[in-house]
Design an enzyme around this catalytic site. Structure first.
Site, PDB file in Angstrom:
ATOM      1  N   ASP A  17       0.862  -1.321  -0.057  1.00  5.11           N
ATOM      2  CA  ASP A  17       0.040   0.052  -0.050  1.00  5.11           C
ATOM      3  C   ASP A  17       0.661   1.381  -0.075  1.00  5.11           C
ATOM      4  O   ASP A  17       0.774   2.074  -0.752  1.00  5.11           O
ATOM      5  CB  ASP A  17      -0.894  -0.196   1.179  1.00  5.11           C
ATOM      6  N   ARG A  96       0.374   2.989  17.556  1.00  5.85           N
ATOM      7  CA  ARG A  96      -0.001   4.317  16.631  1.00  5.85           C
ATOM      8  C   ARG A  96       0.457   5.642  17.438  1.00  5.85           C
ATOM      9  O   ARG A  96       0.850   6.561  16.442  1.00  5.85           O
ATOM     10  CB  ARG A  96      -1.407   4.234  16.148  1.00  5.85           C
ATOM     11  N   ASP A 125      -7.222   2.204  11.532  1.00  3.82           N
ATOM     12  CA  ASP A 125      -6.149   3.127  11.664  1.00  3.82           C
ATOM     13  C   ASP A 125      -6.003   4.476  11.085  1.00  3.82           C
ATOM     14  O   ASP A 125      -5.392   5.503  11.575  1.00  3.82           O
ATOM     15  CB  ASP A 125      -4.885   2.087  10.920  1.00  3.82           C
ATOM     16  N   SER A 181      -2.637  -8.752   4.148  1.00  5.19           N
ATOM     17  CA  SER A 181      -1.843  -7.514   4.676  1.00  5.19           C
ATOM     18  C   SER A 181      -1.454  -7.854   6.188  1.00  5.19           C
ATOM     19  O   SER A 181      -2.013  -8.401   6.974  1.00  5.19           O
ATOM     20  CB  SER A 181      -2.829  -6.191   4.744  1.00  5.19           C
TER      21      SER A 181
END
Length: 426
Positions: A17, A96, A125, A181
């Protein structure tokens, strides 16, 4: 020549990505800088830098955030026994905030006009990153390609990205034979998308990257001990190797290695994303699973009943939700985490564990300030406890229950709840 659209700092993973997004942003006229955080993932960072620069990034930044990831995010989550929907240990969510903070620091230093990410428009996310960006720098501008029609109409699925990568000569690890992924850090690795989107598809054996399959794990159990101070792991001892670990990063690396070896920490779930969509995800959290089991056990010995109940009913649930939903840089997170140290003041001691074929088995625990009294709890001596005192306790507790039963008898409804729930009695 300077770009007409400005400078953008892209959260770059080196995967399919973000590699395609890097090339696409350049097509759109942005000057792209690539940012990569070392949060403990197994990654060839030199190769990732070469790849980013080859695709067209003007600069590449690698920030080592492992220590602050452990000390500022992982450890408070361990102290609070954080978990989402009773099974997910929040590995992606935890990383994150530190990644976002690292990005904003670099963006400020390099004079970037925008920050960007490769999060999908259906996922959690995008929320986590962008709320963190705004919590750190309210005026920052965000480019989110997966929410831009020009991008997502051009790349409606993984296959289109793979074709674009081939067109641009971008090497990617995701292939048509392994279409899923991943996101990895020191705490865990996640797998989603591709064939995993069918919730009834069993993950192929070669998908799992970190852990040995439990049935293939060693036949001999391995015993270790973990020492805690204030609810934090301060020492891990591995007798079979005669090794002791005390540094926070080394402690976690050691537990990860042990968990991987013994097939610990695999889960396969369907969870509720914050935006309302259900998602199937597979996770491996080897060290985290061991650490959480040991911490919960030690609390049984050292933590007051009411303090534990309040923490379990409020802090554990709320902090898990805050982390999952991306609300880390908020007043409610500050409020909730401020209570954690007080709840963990007495959580000091040592837990002995057995690791065996996917299982974490507690074999013993000790503490110099445990609230457990062996003599008082013994069935072989009174230990200062007067059994006759329980009579009054039971009488007081029974007052309301007796009144409720009497009221039901007058109405002819005695036992009706039992019959409704469990059916007619024989």
């Amino acid at each position: 020549m300077a770009s007409s659209k400005g400078r953008v700092l892209l959260a770059y993973s080196g995967g399919l990505d973000t590699s395609c997004i890097l090339a696409w942003l350049i097509e759109q006229g942005y000057e792209v800088y690539a940012f990569m955080a070392d949060v403990g993932q197994e990654e060839d960072f030199v190769a990732a830098e070469k790849k980013a620069l080859k695709v067209g990034a003007k600069k590449f930044f690698l920030e080592d955030l492992k220590r602050e990831f452990i000390e500022e995010l992982i450890f408070p989550a361990v102290q609070a026994n954080c978990i989402y929907e009773n099974v997910y240990l929040l590995g992606t969510s935890l990383a994150r905030p530190v990644i976002a903070r690292g990005m904003i620091e670099v963006a400020d230093r390099e004079g970037c006009d925008y920050v960007s990410h490769g999060c999908t428009g259906k996922g959690n996310d995008q929320v986590r990153f962008e709320l963190a960006f705004y919590g750190l720098k309210p005026e920052i501008k965000v480019v989110a390609p997966w929410r831009i029609p020009e991008f997502y109409n051009r790349f409606p699925g993984r296959q289109a990205l793979l074709d674009y990568a081939a067109e641009k000569s971008i090497p990617v690890t995701q292939t048509k034979s392994k279409p899923w992924s991943t996101d990895e850090n020191l705490f865990h690795i996640s797998y989603e998308a591709g064939i995993l989107e069918n919730p009834n598809t069993t993950p192929p054996d070669d998908m799992w990257k970190l852990t040995t399959a439990p049935e293939e794990a060693p036949q001999t159990p391995e015993r270790i001990s973990i020492e805690f101070k204030g609810g934090l792991p301060v020492k891990v001892e591995v007798p079979v190797d005669n090794r002791t670990y005390t540094d926070p990063v080394e402690v976690f690396l050691a537990l990860n290695a042990l968990g991987r070896k013994h097939g610990i920490g695999r889960i396969d779930i369907v969870e509720n994303r914050f935006i309302g969509v259900k998602s199937r995800g597979c996770y491996e959290s080897p060290g985290a699973t061991i650490l959480r089991a040991a911490h919960i056990d030690l609390e049984g010995l050292t933590l007051d009943r009411n303090v534990r109940a309040l923490r379990d009913q409020f802090i554990t649930i709320e902090l898990g939700r805050i982390l999952y939903n991306g609300h880390f840089f908020t007043p409610e997170r500050e409020f909730v985490t401020s209570a954690i140290p007080a709840s963990q003041r007495t959580v000091n001691g040592l837990v002995r564990l057995k690791l065996y074929k996917g299982n974490v088995v507690i074999e013993g625990r000790e503490s110099t300030e445990g609230l457990y009294d062996e003599h008082q709890s013994s069935m072989d001596e009174l230990g200062g406890f007067e059994p006759s005192d329980a009579t009054g306790f039971i009488q007081i507790e029974s007052i309301r229950i007796k009144k409720w039963a009497q009221a039901n008898i007058r109405k002819g409804q005695a036992g009706v709840l039992t019959k409704d729930v469990y059916g007619s009695r024989a």
